[in-house]
Motif scaffolding. Sequence first.
Motif, mmCIF file in Angstrom:
data_model
loop_
_atom_site.group_PDB
_atom_site.id
_atom_site.type_symbol
_atom_site.label_atom_id
_atom_site.label_comp_id
_atom_site.label_asym_id
_atom_site.label_seq_id
_atom_site.Cartn_x
_atom_site.Cartn_y
_atom_site.Cartn_z
ATOM 1 N N VAL A 114 0.742 -1.507 -0.022
ATOM 2 C CA VAL A 114 -0.109 -0.074 -0.022
ATOM 3 C C VAL A 114 1.034 1.240 -0.080
ATOM 4 O O VAL A 114 0.515 2.369 -0.624
ATOM 5 C CB VAL A 114 -1.004 0.000 1.075
ATOM 6 C CG1 VAL A 114 -1.738 1.574 1.149
ATOM 7 C CG2 VAL A 114 -1.747 -1.669 0.754
ATOM 8 N N PRO A 115 2.021 1.534 1.085
ATOM 9 C CA PRO A 115 2.648 2.739 1.021
ATOM 10 C C PRO A 115 3.455 3.099 -0.375
ATOM 11 O O PRO A 115 3.904 3.574 -0.692
ATOM 12 C CB PRO A 115 3.668 2.356 2.355
ATOM 13 C CG PRO A 115 3.205 1.455 2.894
ATOM 14 C CD PRO A 115 2.299 0.504 2.172
ATOM 15 N N GLY A 116 3.593 1.626 -1.144
ATOM 16 C CA GLY A 116 4.432 1.313 -1.864
ATOM 17 C C GLY A 116 4.011 2.010 -3.282
ATOM 18 O O GLY A 116 4.631 2.789 -4.212
ATOM 19 N N ILE A 117 2.889 1.899 -3.284
ATOM 20 C CA ILE A 117 2.244 2.226 -4.675
ATOM 21 C C ILE A 117 1.767 3.583 -4.447
ATOM 22 O O ILE A 117 1.370 4.152 -5.170
ATOM 23 C CB ILE A 117 -0.020 1.117 -3.836
ATOM 24 C CG1 ILE A 117 0.384 -0.044 -5.032
ATOM 25 C CG2 ILE A 117 -0.941 1.828 -5.243
ATOM 26 C CD1 ILE A 117 -0.222 -1.120 -5.031
ATOM 27 N N LYS A 118 2.003 3.902 -2.831
ATOM 28 C CA LYS A 118 1.441 5.568 -2.958
ATOM 29 C C LYS A 118 2.404 6.298 -3.605
ATOM 30 O O LYS A 118 3.075 7.721 -3.223
ATOM 31 C CB LYS A 118 0.824 5.381 -1.609
ATOM 32 C CG LYS A 118 -0.362 4.944 -1.439
ATOM 33 C CD LYS A 118 -0.141 5.789 0.882
ATOM 34 C CE LYS A 118 -2.639 5.455 0.358
ATOM 35 N NZ LYS A 118 -2.690 4.772 2.265
ATOM 36 N N GLY A 119 4.191 5.698 -3.201
ATOM 37 C CA GLY A 119 5.167 6.205 -3.505
ATOM 38 C C GLY A 119 5.493 6.738 -2.551
ATOM 39 O O GLY A 119 6.362 7.679 -2.128
ATOM 40 N N GLU A 120 5.534 6.573 -0.627
ATOM 41 C CA GLU A 120 5.995 6.721 0.351
ATOM 42 C C GLU A 120 6.833 5.570 0.815
ATOM 43 O O GLU A 120 7.894 6.107 1.760
ATOM 44 C CB GLU A 120 4.539 6.745 1.788
ATOM 45 C CG GLU A 120 3.576 7.635 1.321
ATOM 46 C CD GLU A 120 1.770 7.787 1.968
ATOM 47 O OE1 GLU A 120 1.114 8.226 2.031
ATOM 48 O OE2 GLU A 120 1.845 6.212 2.181
ATOM 49 N N LEU A 121 6.977 4.597 0.170
ATOM 50 C CA LEU A 121 8.312 4.294 0.736
ATOM 51 C C LEU A 121 8.645 3.012 -0.836
ATOM 52 O O LEU A 121 8.175 2.542 -1.753
ATOM 53 C CB LEU A 121 7.713 3.210 1.806
ATOM 54 C CG LEU A 121 7.028 3.171 3.077
ATOM 55 C CD1 LEU A 121 6.463 1.447 3.187
ATOM 56 C CD2 LEU A 121 7.601 3.207 3.845
#
Length: 383
Positions: A114-121
């Motif tokens: 989820v955070p990878g898809i958001k570009g947060e991680l």
Amino acid sequence: MSHWMFTEEHEMFRKSVRAFMEKEVVPNIEKWEREGETPRSLYKRMGELGYLGIKFPEEYGGSGLDLIMEAVFTEELAKCGAGGVAAAIGSHTSIAMTNIWKYGSHEQKQKYLVPGIKGELIAALAITESSGGSDVSAIKTTAKRAGDYYILTGSKTFITNGVNADYVIVAARTREDPVHRNVSLFIVETNSEGYSVGKKLKKLGWRSSDTSEIFFDNVKVPSENIIGNENEGFLYVMENFQYERLTMALGCIGAAEKALELAIKYSKERIQFKQPLSEFQVIRHKLVDMAVDIEKARNITYRAIYLYNKGENCVTEATMAKVYATEMVNRVADQALQIHGGNGYMMEYPIQRIWRDARIQTIGGGTTQIMYEILTKRLGILS
């Protein structure tokens, strides 16, 4: 050129991605090349636009679209002329996060996908070691079970996103034998005690992607961070190699198209013997040969993508696409630089970057020689 595989929706998406690249990526390429990395802000921006979650399920913040849509994004990303940016983003989405999507648990997807898809991680995949690249059986990094943890010891090298990754998918041996049934995949958070990043590696090309060595000094990884089943990591890696190699082939097509575009433009502008280079038959024919070479690679690759998207086994087709497209982009980039003459050798002209970036393609994701060995077996040449 248009292709029957793409719908009107695909083509509309292509236009929007191309406009984004021209506005927000191309003007910054030289800056990112000097800095040696793709900034976190680009991951975040692409996450906001949905570019990092094209194929992933809506349940985890993705768009739930087909792989052909992601293929459009991959090709346009490479066509911007910065192989390093394409490598950084591609390693994050197509290579690292794909392992969590395909083989990970629901909890792992919530925490990391989820955070990878958001570009947060930012994610990375760590397989290669100094003792071997294509030979996964040469992995020496170990993961030993200790209660509710695994203790990782060893090192990896040539890791794209290795400097800035927030978590890394690590391949490690969880037992000695049998070979190819003794490797597991782990999600390792880079802030873990005992985890360290070595020197940022200086590369011939792909300079706008950070690449490094990473080390594991008795790193404690929670048992819930193992991806899928213990000792089946090699199988997961081999399965995902199909898509990784198709992604590389698509990137080569995009880069080669850019090289041809630059060569045609230069041939019309450069005056020699009182006429543009494009007026010389030898140059015109060379440009045509380049276009034909690209079209061959495009059709081989698109067929493989089509089969893969249908869920069919396409190891042969994906391997052919990888070997032909990666060799093709080196031929096309080299001819494009030749047409530029002395100017092509100067750092002010973008063709030199495409030429440098192209060289890794026949090495990464399995060398050309490894591809030929795979095809030798697949075609029944070896009994």
